[in-house]
Design a protein around this motif. Structure first.
Motif: not given
Length: 424
Positions: A199-206, A225-232
């Protein structure tokens, strides 16, 4: 997330579960959630009535116009206008109450299963099993952070230079050992019937909300930074979210996945001897197993997962123990968790290397992950996950427990993967 219908109908049970967890101000939290639900339901009822009245009056206008009753039709139009204005106000109020209710539910942890022992801290966890002989190392035995320097296999200073503390660079046989462990774990999972995904190692807020990392663990995750994305923080998050907003058929079950990813955890405020070397990192590799089951099958699945992880530790020749976590030490989303710890010979301590958990329908409710049973009834599923395994402390234990004057012996099961028998 707890189901509001369950909370409404089982307030005492929910309160008892939260108190068993030592959840702060449990009674206040339950009361606030119930009151907000009542506000929502009252508003929904009034809105439904207003909409029904508006629909009735709208139909009446046409009939009055046909009958030539213009004055009555005009009065009905004014009534419709007032009803529409009221329905708009109620719709906005209802949305506000729904959002507030969702936030209150997000802040309530899962309820502990009856098998979970009472207790407040890690000291109250129940030892279920201990396996293997503890290594008897000479007084000159070295902890792994000395061994990795001696054999030049992991470099923390280089990692600190490139990124910062907690981001090591694996070199030579150290890098090969990492790769060997990952491939071994993936191969074993495949033999056990797990379907591999990457899977991706970056996720969104949902996705973060779907599996319960948000809002509970927001401070532990790295945000772009500047994104609603997170490293898992773990592969559990993207793998389980493969099934967000999915309705499965009973014939699709069970779902069994395995995935390898790097994992990222800030763990702000961690310091001291217990985090030296590989004991706690901000980036580490992990192989994760995820399962999705019918509610009646999930606790058998939990036991199967725990047995499977035991088998990996035995094949790696590592002494281990299994803990049934007490209610106060459970993770936010878990209904029951087994921790697997290996014994680190040079540090003379137990190191957690895996947690295997049953979340029951807590994640599925957030994810809207459901299935149609054979009676065509819609039900929430149960989700489970486990580390199989996290690498850093496994590597620490292998290095420490297998050290000798000649070098560090590689467990037999890994030699086909490393293609060397000793680190020297």
């Amino acid at each position: 997330m707890l189901q509001i219908s369950f909370l409404r109908e089982n307030q005492e049970k929910v309160l008892a579960g939260l108190q068993k967890r030592h959840f702060p101000e449990a009674e206040k939290a339950v009361k606030a959630t119930i009151e907000k639900d009542q506000q929502r339901r009252i508003t929904q009822t009034e809105l439904d009535q207003i909409l029904a009245s508006s629909n009735f009056v709208s139909k009446k206008i046409g009939q009055l116009m046909k009958e030539g009753k213009k004055e009555e039709a005009e009065a009905a139009k004014q009534e419709t206008s007032a009803l529409k204005e009221r329905s708009k106000t109620l719709s906005e109020q209802l949305k506000k109450y729904e959002d507030e209710l969702t936030q209150l539910l997000y802040n309530l942890p899962n309820l502990p299963n009856s098998k979970v022992p009472q207790g407040k801290t890690a000291e109250d966890n129940q030892v279920v099993e201990q396996h293997g002989t503890l290594p008897q190392l000479p007084a000159t035995a070295k902890p792994h952070w000395i061994l990795i320097e001696q054999y030049d296999i992991i470099d923390f200073e280089l990692g600190n230079k490139i990124t910062g503390a907690g981001f090591p660079v694996y070199k030579g046989k150290g890098a090969k050992l990492q790769r060997a462990l990952v491939n071994f774990f993936l191969d074993e999972a495949e033999k056990a019937g797990y379907h591999e995904v990457q899977p991706p190692v970056v996720i969104n807020e949902e996705s973060g909300y779907g599996t319960g990392q948000l809002p509970d663990k927001e401070g532990q995750m790295y945000q772009l930074t500047g994104e609603k994305l997170y490293l898992i923080p773990t592969a559990e998050v993207p793998i389980t979210n493969l099934y967000r907003d999915v309705i499965l058929k009973e014939d699709d079950l069970p779902i069994k996945h395995v995935g390898y990813t790097p994992c990222f955890r800030r763990e702000a405020g961690s310091w001291g001897a217990h985090v030296r070397g590989l004991n706690r990192l901000h980036q580490f590799d992990k192989v994760e197993i995820v399962r999705i089951h019918r509610p009646e099958d999930s606790y058998q699945a939990l036991e199967e997962m725990a047995l499977y992880i035991r088998s990996l530790l035995e094949k790696l020749e590592l002494p281990y123990r299994v803990l049934n976590l007490c209610a106060g030490d459970l993770g936010f989303t878990s209904a029951q968790t087994y921790d697997m710890e290996v014994y680190s010979g040079a540090q003379k301590k137990w190191l957690e290397v895996s947690s295997v958990s049953n979340f029951e329908n807590f994640q599925a409710n957030r994810l809207k992950l459901r299935y149609k049973d054979n009676n065509n009834q819609m039900q929430l599923l149960h989700t489970l996950n486990g580390s199989a395994l996290a690498l850093p402390r496994i590597v620490a234990a292998i290095l420490e427990n297998n050290q000798s004057e000649e070098g560090i012996r590689i467990p037999k099961v890994l030699i086909p993967y490393t293609r060397f028998e000793i680190i020297n």
